[in-house]
Write a protein that holds these residues in place. Structure first.
Motif, short mmCIF file in Angstrom:
data_model
loop_
_atom_site.label_atom_id
_atom_site.label_comp_id
_atom_site.label_asym_id
_atom_site.label_seq_id
_atom_site.Cartn_x
_atom_site.Cartn_y
_atom_site.Cartn_z
N ALA A 76 71.79 -6.04 -20.93
CA ALA A 76 71.27 -6.32 -22.28
C ALA A 76 69.75 -6.29 -22.28
O ALA A 76 69.10 -6.53 -21.25
N GLU A 133 66.64 -7.80 -24.91
CA GLU A 133 66.25 -8.54 -26.11
C GLU A 133 64.77 -8.32 -26.32
O GLU A 133 63.95 -8.65 -25.45
N GLU A 134 64.42 -7.74 -27.45
CA GLU A 134 63.02 -7.46 -27.74
C GLU A 134 62.41 -8.61 -28.53
O GLU A 134 63.04 -9.15 -29.43
N ILE A 135 61.18 -8.96 -28.17
CA ILE A 135 60.45 -10.01 -28.87
C ILE A 135 59.12 -9.40 -29.33
O ILE A 135 58.08 -9.55 -28.67
N LYS A 185 67.19 -12.40 -15.11
CA LYS A 185 66.41 -12.00 -16.28
C LYS A 185 65.09 -11.42 -15.80
O LYS A 185 64.48 -11.92 -14.85
#
Length: 168
Positions: free
Chosen positions: A143, A145-147, A161
């Motif tokens: 996966a 996850e863009e911030i 991570k």
């Protein structure tokens, strides 16, 4: 100015012509849309006599062989084409190099627009459009996850991570 492409229709076939009006391509059954046009580089889709689609450059060189039942299209400087089973895509660099095969989902990063994600079989791989290579650390991730607010991407891989900044 953009380079103009000239075609001729001879005996039910199309040919790409050079500046001296000499055919430089193989016989084409049909010529479709120009999908990429810059000052010194243009790409267009064509259909072979077998009704299969491919991509040719302005010099008459086939960069993607006519093996697809679906017409290739351009998305964020990636050539995408649905595979013949309609459930997945193949992704190509503008030079015709295969980036990903049989991906089921794809997207361009909002944190770094030169990054392209391809998903297949529950894993994701990251490709750099700028460097034309798979991103390191390599391997498949589960996966991303863009911030965008902070210019970060959090990637998951084997219960670990990884935090990437916008320059990853």
């Amino acid at each position: 100015p953009e380079k103009e492409l000239l075609f001729s229709h001879i005996d039910e076939k199309y040919f790409l012509l050079n500046e001296k009006f000499i055919p430089i391509s193989i016989p084409l059954h049909q010529v479709f849309f120009i999908i990429y046009a810059k000052k010194d580089s243009s790409l267009f889709t064509f259909q072979s006599k077998d009704n299969l689609f491919g991509v040719m450059n302005q010099d008459g060189k086939i960069i993607i062989q006519p093996t697809y039942q679906n017409e290739p299209y351009l998305e964020n400087n990636i050539i995408l084409v649905k595979t013949n089973n309609y459930n997945s895509f193949d992704a190509y660099h503008l030079n015709g190099a295969l980036i990903f095969s049989n991906i089921y989902a794809h997207k361009t990063s909002t944190v770094n627009p030169s990054i392209f994600y391809g998903s297949s079989g529950g894993t994701e791989t990251v490709y750099s459009l700028k460097d034309s290579k798979v991103i390191n650390p390599g391997g498949n991730y589960t996966a991303f996850e863009e911030i965008p607010k902070y210019g970060l991407v959090v990637a998951s891989k084997n219960m670990e991570k990884f935090i990437f900044d916008k320059n990853f």
